[in-house]
Design an enzyme around this catalytic site. Structure first.
Site, mmCIF file in Angstrom:
data_model
loop_
_atom_site.group_PDB
_atom_site.id
_atom_site.type_symbol
_atom_site.label_atom_id
_atom_site.label_comp_id
_atom_site.label_asym_id
_atom_site.label_seq_id
_atom_site.Cartn_x
_atom_site.Cartn_y
_atom_site.Cartn_z
ATOM 1 N N VAL A 1 1.087 58.460 -65.646
ATOM 2 C CA VAL A 1 0.526 57.153 -65.983
ATOM 3 C C VAL A 1 -0.902 57.141 -65.448
ATOM 4 O O VAL A 1 -1.164 57.615 -64.338
ATOM 5 C CB VAL A 1 1.348 56.013 -65.345
ATOM 6 C CG1 VAL A 1 0.718 54.661 -65.654
ATOM 7 C CG2 VAL A 1 2.793 56.054 -65.840
ATOM 8 N N CYS A 2 -1.831 56.628 -66.261
ATOM 9 C CA CYS A 2 -3.212 56.425 -65.824
ATOM 10 C C CYS A 2 -3.797 57.761 -65.332
ATOM 11 O O CYS A 2 -3.601 58.805 -65.954
ATOM 12 C CB CYS A 2 -3.223 55.336 -64.748
ATOM 13 S SG CYS A 2 -4.823 54.566 -64.458
ATOM 14 N N THR A 3 -4.480 57.737 -64.210
ATOM 15 C CA THR A 3 -5.153 58.939 -63.728
ATOM 16 C C THR A 3 -4.194 59.984 -63.149
ATOM 17 O O THR A 3 -4.649 61.045 -62.700
ATOM 18 C CB THR A 3 -6.209 58.573 -62.665
ATOM 19 O OG1 THR A 3 -5.594 57.761 -61.663
ATOM 20 C CG2 THR A 3 -7.365 57.824 -63.291
ATOM 21 N N GLY A 4 -2.909 59.701 -63.195
ATOM 22 C CA GLY A 4 -1.941 60.748 -62.865
ATOM 23 C C GLY A 4 -2.092 61.959 -63.770
ATOM 24 O O GLY A 4 -1.760 63.098 -63.388
#
Lengths: 190, 190
Positions: A99-102
């Site tokens: 998720v997101c910058t993961g």
């Protein structure tokens, strides 16, 4: 279906908790929060700690891997046990997700190909997890989970992406890092 | 703006974390997780612990009180320090709020009138918190927070309420308590 949710210092809570709330409801599922060491892990704003139930060594082969984003991703992808664990877990996982910058952590581990699902920022993890639940257990189960968490979003504004938000709001966000969670929120508008 | 988020054994994580992710981003805001005792508190499915940063005694007068729902509400509203704390905190709070069955705890404390905002189940807490953010800090700030968490929901199904979900899904949910989080999900369909 065993989901491992990777925690690291400075992750964004909703990135992890949204998908957890969906995936833990799959029939027979278990969600486990893991980190380099078991114990409390601080979120991005330091206001919250979530417990890692076990260390990475203790959960080597989850079926789903989920990597949340957050400002702590910079340190997380610089090296260390999390990257090694991701590479190893990815070999046997059914799904490796972020998720997101993961997604940047997955990239740092060299994993951005095959059986990968990445989501946009923060709350988008709920959408991704529902889509994944449908792939794993069928549309009926995914819809039952959606109904179970009453995910019937009715945001009071339509400002959740740089394309939709008033441009002065996008500019405000650029100017005030307090509101910034994921780089994607800005990258999308530039 | 100091928000106290009440934790109790058996709360539903997303009920608490969704609003936290919004309200902690208000300018100058602080969100504090509180419980009868400081330390880890288990969620409804026992798969996750969230840390209460301080005990109820240590945070007597928050400006916003938020009470999540979850199966643990039955024990939480049976009596005890949380109800006493809610009554006392409500005397000086600007807003006293709940998500999902957290409203039943507010009701048990005798507080369901005045400066109260209650939300439907689980993910609806995000919508409620954004509306509250707008009331507190204006539409611009609320929109900036929404953009910051990229809350641009695009659920793969439209099954988040009993009115919208296929009726066989509603029936499945009634038959399988694993999927049930809040009573409201069912009450709305009956």
């Amino acid at each position: 279906m065993n989901t491992a949710i990777l925690l690291y210092d400075g992750f964004t809570a909703l990135d992890a908790i949204g998908p957890y709330e969906v995936l833990s409801r799959l029939p027979g599922a278990r969600a486990t929060f893991v980190a380099a060491e078991a114990g409390p892990v601080r979120t991005d704003n330091r206001m919250l700690s979530v417990s890692a139930e076990c260390s990475l060594d203790e959960l080597p082969a989850p079926e789903i891997v989920l990597v949340p984003g957050g400002p702590g991703e910079v340190a997380a992808r610089a090296g260390g046990p999390a990257l090694d664990w991701l590479r190893s877990a990815h070999e046997t996982s059914t799904w490796t997700t972020s998720v997101c910058t993961g997604s940047l952590i997955l990239a740092a581990a060299g994993l951005l190909d095959g059986k990968i699902a990445t989501a946009a920022g923060v709350s988008a993890g709920i959408d991704m997890a529902l889509a994944l639940a449908a792939r794993i257990a069928g549309d009926d189960v995914a819809q039952a989970i959606q109904l179970g968490i009453e995910y019937d979003p009715q945001p009071p504004f339509d400002a959740g992406s740089p394309q939709k938000a008033p441009q002065e709001i996008v500019a405000m966000l650029r100017a005030n890092s307090r509101f910034v969670v994921g780089e994607e929120a800005l990258a999308g508008g530039s």
